[in-house]
Motif scaffolding. Structure first.
Motif, PDB file in Angstrom:
ATOM      1  N   ASN A 113      -5.036  11.859  -4.660  1.00 65.12           N
ATOM      2  CA  ASN A 113      -3.776  12.888  -4.381  1.00 65.12           C
ATOM      3  C   ASN A 113      -4.368  14.303  -3.967  1.00 65.12           C
ATOM      4  N   GLU A 114      -5.196  14.619  -5.019  1.00 64.55           N
ATOM      5  CA  GLU A 114      -5.531  16.105  -5.135  1.00 64.55           C
ATOM      6  C   GLU A 114      -6.372  16.062  -3.773  1.00 64.55           C
ATOM      7  N   LYS A 115      -7.193  15.042  -3.385  1.00 64.72           N
ATOM      8  CA  LYS A 115      -8.115  15.268  -2.297  1.00 64.72           C
ATOM      9  C   LYS A 115      -7.132  15.124  -1.074  1.00 64.72           C
ATOM     10  N   ILE A 116      -6.067  14.483  -0.954  1.00 66.56           N
ATOM     11  CA  ILE A 116      -5.126  14.539   0.086  1.00 66.56           C
ATOM     12  C   ILE A 116      -4.538  16.158   0.328  1.00 66.56           C
ATOM     13  N   LYS A 117      -4.157  16.622  -0.788  1.00 65.38           N
ATOM     14  CA  LYS A 117      -3.654  17.963  -0.560  1.00 65.38           C
ATOM     15  C   LYS A 117      -4.524  18.857  -0.267  1.00 65.38           C
ATOM     16  N   ALA A 118      -5.892  18.976  -0.584  1.00 67.16           N
ATOM     17  CA  ALA A 118      -7.034  19.768  -0.274  1.00 67.16           C
ATOM     18  C   ALA A 118      -7.225  19.631   1.311  1.00 67.16           C
ATOM     19  N   ILE A 130      -5.203   2.051   1.002  1.00 68.14           N
ATOM     20  CA  ILE A 130      -4.513   1.613  -0.274  1.00 68.14           C
ATOM     21  C   ILE A 130      -4.805  -0.103   0.229  1.00 68.14           C
ATOM     22  N   GLY A 131      -4.514  -0.776  -1.167  1.00 66.86           N
ATOM     23  CA  GLY A 131      -4.885  -2.095  -0.911  1.00 66.86           C
ATOM     24  C   GLY A 131      -4.968  -2.949  -2.051  1.00 66.86           C
ATOM     25  N   VAL A 150       0.777   4.055  -3.603  1.00 64.59           N
ATOM     26  CA  VAL A 150       1.598   5.166  -2.493  1.00 64.59           C
ATOM     27  C   VAL A 150       2.228   6.000  -3.203  1.00 64.59           C
ATOM     28  N   LYS A 151       3.021   5.736  -4.226  1.00 61.87           N
ATOM     29  CA  LYS A 151       3.859   6.883  -4.910  1.00 61.87           C
ATOM     30  C   LYS A 151       2.958   7.834  -5.717  1.00 61.87           C
ATOM     31  N   GLU A 152       1.716   7.314  -6.163  1.00 61.76           N
ATOM     32  CA  GLU A 152       1.172   8.392  -6.874  1.00 61.76           C
ATOM     33  C   GLU A 152       0.073   9.100  -5.867  1.00 61.76           C
ATOM     34  N   GLY A 153      -0.443   8.232  -4.914  1.00 58.33           N
ATOM     35  CA  GLY A 153      -1.571   9.117  -3.992  1.00 58.33           C
ATOM     36  C   GLY A 153      -0.762   9.974  -3.089  1.00 58.33           C
ATOM     37  N   LEU A 154       0.379   9.706  -2.672  1.00 58.31           N
ATOM     38  CA  LEU A 154       1.198  10.785  -1.935  1.00 58.31           C
ATOM     39  C   LEU A 154       2.267  11.626  -2.569  1.00 58.31           C
ATOM     40  N   ALA A 155       2.225  11.632  -3.939  1.00 57.84           N
ATOM     41  CA  ALA A 155       3.256  12.383  -4.749  1.00 57.84           C
ATOM     42  C   ALA A 155       3.237  13.922  -4.622  1.00 57.84           C
ATOM     43  N   PRO A 183      -1.629 -12.067  10.770  1.00 54.63           N
ATOM     44  CA  PRO A 183      -0.975 -11.108  11.227  1.00 54.63           C
ATOM     45  C   PRO A 183       0.359 -11.172  10.305  1.00 54.63           C
ATOM     46  N   GLU A 184       0.908 -12.283  10.005  1.00 53.26           N
ATOM     47  CA  GLU A 184       2.407 -12.304   9.290  1.00 53.26           C
ATOM     48  C   GLU A 184       2.240 -11.726   7.912  1.00 53.26           C
ATOM     49  N   ILE A 185       1.098 -11.933   7.224  1.00 53.72           N
ATOM     50  CA  ILE A 185       0.784 -11.289   6.002  1.00 53.72           C
ATOM     51  C   ILE A 185       0.679  -9.931   6.260  1.00 53.72           C
ATOM     52  N   ALA A 186      -0.214  -9.364   7.062  1.00 56.73           N
ATOM     53  CA  ALA A 186      -0.320  -8.003   7.382  1.00 56.73           C
ATOM     54  C   ALA A 186       0.940  -7.393   7.433  1.00 56.73           C
ATOM     55  N   GLN A 187       1.570  -7.992   8.354  1.00 61.11           N
ATOM     56  CA  GLN A 187       2.979  -7.267   8.820  1.00 61.11           C
ATOM     57  C   GLN A 187       3.776  -7.294   7.476  1.00 61.11           C
ATOM     58  N   GLU A 188       3.995  -8.295   6.782  1.00 63.74           N
ATOM     59  CA  GLU A 188       4.849  -8.162   5.668  1.00 63.74           C
ATOM     60  C   GLU A 188       4.553  -7.067   4.770  1.00 63.74           C
ATOM     61  N   THR A 189       3.533  -6.899   4.482  1.00 65.83           N
ATOM     62  CA  THR A 189       2.836  -5.840   3.431  1.00 65.83           C
ATOM     63  C   THR A 189       3.126  -4.604   4.209  1.00 65.83           C
ATOM     64  N   HIS A 190       2.992  -4.172   5.460  1.00 68.14           N
ATOM     65  CA  HIS A 190       3.173  -3.380   6.180  1.00 68.14           C
ATOM     66  C   HIS A 190       4.597  -2.657   6.110  1.00 68.14           C
ATOM     67  N   GLU A 191       5.456  -3.675   6.301  1.00 69.35           N
ATOM     68  CA  GLU A 191       6.899  -3.310   6.209  1.00 69.35           C
ATOM     69  C   GLU A 191       7.160  -2.901   4.706  1.00 69.35           C
ATOM     70  N   GLN A 192       6.695  -3.544   3.538  1.00 66.29           N
ATOM     71  CA  GLN A 192       6.876  -2.894   2.411  1.00 66.29           C
ATOM     72  C   GLN A 192       6.429  -1.571   2.180  1.00 66.29           C
ATOM     73  N   ILE A 193       5.080  -1.286   2.840  1.00 65.32           N
ATOM     74  CA  ILE A 193       4.545   0.072   2.681  1.00 65.32           C
ATOM     75  C   ILE A 193       5.729   1.002   3.352  1.00 65.32           C
ATOM     76  N   ARG A 194       6.065   0.588   4.489  1.00 62.75           N
ATOM     77  CA  ARG A 194       6.827   1.759   5.206  1.00 62.75           C
ATOM     78  C   ARG A 194       8.378   1.763   4.334  1.00 62.75           C
ATOM     79  N   GLU A 195       8.782   0.762   3.618  1.00 55.93           N
ATOM     80  CA  GLU A 195      10.019   0.919   2.818  1.00 55.93           C
ATOM     81  C   GLU A 195       9.671   2.099   1.567  1.00 55.93           C
ATOM     82  N   VAL A 196       8.511   1.812   1.242  1.00 56.94           N
ATOM     83  CA  VAL A 196       8.251   2.580  -0.092  1.00 56.94           C
ATOM     84  C   VAL A 196       8.187   4.349   0.685  1.00 56.94           C
ATOM     85  N   LEU A 197       7.633   4.304   1.843  1.00 49.71           N
ATOM     86  CA  LEU A 197       7.349   5.608   2.463  1.00 49.71           C
ATOM     87  C   LEU A 197       8.968   6.180   2.700  1.00 49.71           C
TER      88      LEU A 197
END
Ligand code: PEP
Length: 253
Positions: A113-118, A130-131, A150-155, A183-197
């Motif tokens: 998170n610090e690195k992202i901000k920098a 992430i993964g 996601v929550k801690e990295g992008l806090a 593709p189905e597993i990846a899509q499902e997880t991407h959708e979950q990530i987008r929900e958190v975002l």
């Protein structure tokens, strides 16, 4: 509309001369995508090749990424590289939170998170990885692990800052193993990530590019990239030669 970004992560591979050669080959291979505004191409070279890499891709669609940064302006941090140093030589992206850095170098979500901000404060774009490990998936904990990262990295980032952040979902069991998420597993997880975002950044979540990474190759790229929440790829092995990498880029057209 979200931008599709195909990024290569070269890790600890390629000398300076090899870098220049591959980038020149890549420029020739992907001439046809110049001018297509919705596709971006990024290559993450080792630190030693960054400066010449930036010069080699000047006036092309290819942008250059560093693979790490230290989140301080300057000072007594032997061996480290600051965001200002990267910005100064024309680097535009920084890969952060890669599982190899999390696992081998024990990088925590808060350090990432610090690195992202920098990186953002120097007007560059973080590619935030992430993964989950295989044990997490087998224990049914993917959503929990991803949500925490996601929550801690992008806090404490604003929705506006998030417009410059790319998220890369890379199931660790698929990195460098030849095992790709379906593709189905990846899509499902991407959708979950987008929900958190969405929970964190509201409607901006729809504009955030979420890449898939993990043994993406010319023969599986098209199917993965055609999923509705997969907006590009972060590619390791197949980005090390211009032919394979350009085939993946063309699969996104
Ligand atoms: C990576 O390391 O980010 C990666 C996705 O590697 P590979 O494509 O080789 O699995």
């Amino acid at each position: 509309m979200r931008k599709t970004i195909i990024a290569g992560n070269w890790k600890m591979n390629k000398t300076n001369n090899e870098t220049i050669q591959i980038l020149n080959d890549l420029k020739k291979e992907i001439k046809e995508i110049e001018g297509i505004s919705n596709i971006g191409v990024v290559i993450g070279t080792p630190f030693t090749a960054l400066s010449d890499a930036v010069k080699t891709v000047e006036n092309s669609v290819i942008k250059i990424a560093a693979q790490n940064v230290y989140p301080k302006e300057s000072g007594a941090y032997t061996g480290e590289i600051s965001p200002a140093m990267l910005k100064d030589i024309g680097v535009e992206y920084v890969i952060l939170g890669h599982s190899e850095r999390r696992d081998y170098f024990k990088e925590s979500n808060s350090f990432i998170n610090e690195k992202i901000k920098a990186v953002l404060s120097h007007n560059m774009s973080p590619i935030f990885c992430i993964g989950e490990h295989l044990e997490d998936r087998e224990a049914g904990k993917v959503k929990e692990v991803i949500t925490k990262q996601v929550k801690e990295g992008l806090a404490n980032l604003s929705a506006d800052e998030m417009k410059k952040v790319i998220v890369a979902y890379e199931p660790i069991w698929a990195i460098g193993t030849g095992k790709t998420a379906t593709p189905e597993i990846a899509q499902e997880t991407h959708e979950q990530i987008r929900e958190v975002l969405k929970e964190m950044f509201g409607e901006t979540s729809k504009e955030i590019t979420i890449q898939y990474g993990g043994s993406m190759k010319p023969n599986n790229a098209k199917e993965l990239l055609s999923q509705k929440d997969i907006d590009g790829g972060l590619i390791g092995g197949a980005s090390l030669n211009a032919k394979d990498f350009s085939a993946i880029i063309k699969a996104a057209l």
